[in-house]
Design a protein around this motif. Structure first.
Motif, mmCIF file in Angstrom:
data_model
loop_
_atom_site.group_PDB
_atom_site.id
_atom_site.type_symbol
_atom_site.label_atom_id
_atom_site.label_comp_id
_atom_site.label_asym_id
_atom_site.label_seq_id
_atom_site.Cartn_x
_atom_site.Cartn_y
_atom_site.Cartn_z
ATOM 1 N N LEU A 82 0.815 -1.212 0.000
ATOM 2 C CA LEU A 82 0.000 0.000 0.000
ATOM 3 C C LEU A 82 0.851 1.266 0.000
ATOM 4 N N LEU A 83 1.909 1.280 0.789
ATOM 5 C CA LEU A 83 2.695 2.502 0.961
ATOM 6 C C LEU A 83 3.767 2.708 -0.106
ATOM 7 N N LEU A 84 4.353 1.634 -0.601
ATOM 8 C CA LEU A 84 5.448 1.776 -1.560
ATOM 9 C C LEU A 84 5.063 2.607 -2.787
ATOM 10 N N PRO A 85 3.906 2.371 -3.406
ATOM 11 C CA PRO A 85 3.543 3.205 -4.561
ATOM 12 C C PRO A 85 3.317 4.672 -4.199
ATOM 13 N N LEU A 86 2.974 4.927 -2.943
ATOM 14 C CA LEU A 86 2.776 6.309 -2.510
ATOM 15 C C LEU A 86 4.111 7.005 -2.266
ATOM 16 N N VAL A 87 5.079 6.269 -1.747
ATOM 17 C CA VAL A 87 6.399 6.839 -1.457
ATOM 18 C C VAL A 87 7.244 6.935 -2.720
ATOM 19 N N LEU A 88 7.196 5.901 -3.544
ATOM 20 C CA LEU A 88 7.983 5.855 -4.783
ATOM 21 C C LEU A 88 7.047 5.584 -5.960
ATOM 22 N N PRO A 89 6.385 6.605 -6.477
ATOM 23 C CA PRO A 89 5.403 6.397 -7.539
ATOM 24 C C PRO A 89 5.943 5.645 -8.752
ATOM 25 N N LYS A 90 7.195 5.850 -9.100
ATOM 26 C CA LYS A 90 7.741 5.156 -10.268
ATOM 27 C C LYS A 90 7.898 3.666 -10.001
ATOM 28 N N ALA A 91 8.039 3.295 -8.738
ATOM 29 C CA ALA A 91 8.145 1.876 -8.376
ATOM 30 C C ALA A 91 6.772 1.309 -8.042
ATOM 31 N N GLY A 92 5.741 2.112 -8.225
ATOM 32 C CA GLY A 92 4.399 1.736 -7.824
ATOM 33 C C GLY A 92 3.652 0.824 -8.767
ATOM 34 N N ARG A 93 4.278 0.458 -9.866
ATOM 35 C CA ARG A 93 3.627 -0.512 -10.751
ATOM 36 C C ARG A 93 3.572 -1.840 -10.031
#
Length: 149
Positions: A82-93
């Protein structure tokens, strides 16, 4: 807002991610309530062995052990998805998030084995990545709702 300045929301989300990772580290490496104060060198490299045994013998196993092993591993990694795409949008895929969940999980299992705090179990990796996927799905649902309103 100046160009290149971080959005305030991303700062708070990053702080929340840091708190989550600190709590996860405590849980998997130091928590006495999960037997992290005893030295063990157990391992399972057979895919679905532990999961299968918990399901097969669930009547003989204390219910909290069953739920903690199966659902606890997933729940522990949902915040990462849940949090990773919010912190690192480019890694959020999806692929980047799942790969990150896999890396974090394998790292944790390896450190537990090397330091003899817990056990190395390939099924934990499967459940952790599944939890990461569920967290990512919650992220996508939240994004979809946000975009609609």
């Amino acid at each position: 807002m100046k160009q290149g300045a971080k959005k305030p929301g991303r700062l708070w989300t990053g702080l929340l991610m840091g708190i989550y990772l600190a709590l996860l580290s405590h849980l998997v490496f130091f928590s006495k309530s999960f037997g992290r104060d005893t030295v063990r060198t157990r391992y399972n490299l057979e895919l679905f062995k532990t999961i299968g045994n918990f399901i097969k013998y669930r009547e003989q196993v204390r219910p909290e052990l069953f739920y903690m092993n199966i659902y606890g591993n997933m729940a522990a990694f949902m915040p990462l998805g849940l949090l990773l795409p919010l912190v690192l949008p480019k890694a959020g895929r999806l692929s980047g998030t799942l790969f990150s969940g896999l890396l974090v999980s394998v790292f944790i299992e390896a450190v537990q084995f090397i330091c003899k705090v817990g056990s190395l179990d390939v099924d934990d990796v499967v459940l952790n990545v599944l939890g990461t996927l569920l967290g990512w799905m919650l992220y996508r649902i939240g994004r979809h709702i946000q975009e609609r309103f």
